[in-house]
Design a protein around this motif. Sequence first.
Motif, PDB file in Angstrom:
ATOM      1  N   ILE A  97       0.874  -1.184   0.000  1.00  0.00           N
ATOM      2  CA  ILE A  97       0.000   0.000   0.000  1.00  0.00           C
ATOM      3  C   ILE A  97       0.902   1.222   0.000  1.00  0.00           C
ATOM      4  O   ILE A  97       1.615   1.493   0.970  1.00  0.00           O
ATOM      5  N   ASP A  98       0.889   1.954  -1.092  1.00  0.00           N
ATOM      6  CA  ASP A  98       1.572   3.245  -1.092  1.00  0.00           C
ATOM      7  C   ASP A  98       0.475   4.284  -0.875  1.00  0.00           C
ATOM      8  O   ASP A  98      -0.517   4.320  -1.610  1.00  0.00           O
ATOM      9  N   THR A 100      -0.439   4.867   2.747  1.00  0.00           N
ATOM     10  CA  THR A 100      -1.128   4.240   3.887  1.00  0.00           C
ATOM     11  C   THR A 100      -1.929   5.267   4.688  1.00  0.00           C
ATOM     12  O   THR A 100      -3.026   4.969   5.166  1.00  0.00           O
ATOM     13  N   CYS A 239      11.475   9.009   0.475  1.00  0.00           N
ATOM     14  CA  CYS A 239      10.734   7.794   0.150  1.00  0.00           C
ATOM     15  C   CYS A 239      11.730   6.699  -0.252  1.00  0.00           C
ATOM     16  O   CYS A 239      12.945   6.910  -0.282  1.00  0.00           O
TER      17      CYS A 239
HETATM   18  C1  IPD Z   1       4.710   7.155   1.557  1.00  0.00           C
HETATM   19  C2  IPD Z   1       3.923   7.893   0.507  1.00  0.00           C
HETATM   20  C3  IPD Z   1       4.070   9.385   0.751  1.00  0.00           C
HETATM   21  C4  IPD Z   1       5.513   9.822   0.748  1.00  0.00           C
HETATM   22  C5  IPD Z   1       6.343   8.991   1.707  1.00  0.00           C
HETATM   23  C6  IPD Z   1       6.152   7.508   1.430  1.00  0.00           C
HETATM   24  P1  IPD Z   1       3.699   4.829   2.373  1.00  0.00           P
HETATM   25  O1  IPD Z   1       4.593   5.766   1.388  1.00  0.00           O
HETATM   26  O2  IPD Z   1       4.385   7.573  -0.768  1.00  0.00           O
HETATM   27  O3  IPD Z   1       3.427  10.124  -0.242  1.00  0.00           O
HETATM   28  O4  IPD Z   1       5.583  11.158   1.128  1.00  0.00           O
HETATM   29  O5  IPD Z   1       7.698   9.335   1.537  1.00  0.00           O
HETATM   30  O6  IPD Z   1       6.909   6.759   2.346  1.00  0.00           O
HETATM   31  O7  IPD Z   1       4.266   4.974   3.739  1.00  0.00           O
HETATM   32  O8  IPD Z   1       2.305   5.316   2.302  1.00  0.00           O
HETATM   33  O9  IPD Z   1       3.927   3.499   1.793  1.00  0.00           O
END
Ligand code: IPD
Length: 320
Positions: A97-98, A100, A239
């Motif tokens: 899940i991107d 979350t 990220c």
């Molecule tokens: C996050 C999302 C978010 C970004 C973070 C990511 P996740 O992934 O892509 O937009 O700002 O850097 O880590 O935690 O929802 O898998």
Amino acid sequence: MDEAGINEIYAFAIELARKAGRAIVDGSSRRFSSAAGFDHKKNTADLVTETDQAVEALVKREISTRFPDHAFIGEESWAAGEEHALDNQVTWIVDPIDGTTNFVHAFPYTCISIGVVINSVPTIGVVFAPFMDTMYQGCLGKGSFMSSPHHPAPRRLPLVDPTPLDDLRQALVAFEWGSDRRVEVLERKLDCFRKITGDPEGGIAGGKMVQGVRSVGSAALNFCHVASGNLDLYWEIGCWAWDVCAGVVIAQEAGAAVVGSKDHAERATKGDEFNVVTPAVLTGRKYTVIRAIDTDKAKNDQAQKHILNEFYQCITEWDP
Ligand code: IPD
Ligand code: CA
């Protein structure tokens, strides 16, 4: 690997993303009928739910059953202590899940992101956003495509022919707040935001005054919007490879260019290695992607380099 082998993995990844999408939607329904909770990873802005873990377990199981020789890197397996370096083995890089935080709030910008690296090159990318029933898919040398309820037949990306982009002032740019809110990070980030958005004639020295800014909360979908051509540029530090691997392929196949750190961008825009995403760039946790500006490759490279050079004048980096 021969073309038939790549096609087999590509088709399987698309099918798997749809299956994972159904599991994400079911997980969401269960959450809202039972008021399920979530855990914090490093702080209250870094979340994980039962669905993240269940979807990753499902995807990992299906991949290892069909392709027992392939390696797997996934956000939740990594969080559980499983590490795998990127080498020449076929490697799946997956974020179950991107977005979350979006998932927890029922904000629909949530997706599964499945990338496959073959011979150290990001080769296949599939991003499926189940609440919007929108699929983005790309494969090295074969283009990238989007399908949605309005356009069920896959449409090639970018969605319209690239239009000129001479100046950052014409750009719609995405950046994210991320989950690292420590003072030393936030101050640098805010300074970058200020320069990207600020009016140089209104007192913001070095301000580039982009036309607008968006933060949709999913790195993978930001990449897909740049690939589609409806965002001009997306930049983020912090990220991870699983957030961007699929998006890299989808974007590059749509004529977009990807660079890593400011250092890397400087070298890439001066040398011949422009838009080459090595394992070091892929795992480097600093990314900028800029949309296609021209259909002619030489003109496209030149125009993208020009905007990247302008953009990086706003950026002072930090170590994520
Ligand atoms: C996050 C999302 C978010 C970004 C973070 C990511 P996740 O992934 O892509 O937009 O700002 O850097 O880590 O935690 O929802 O898998
Ligand atoms: Ca995730």
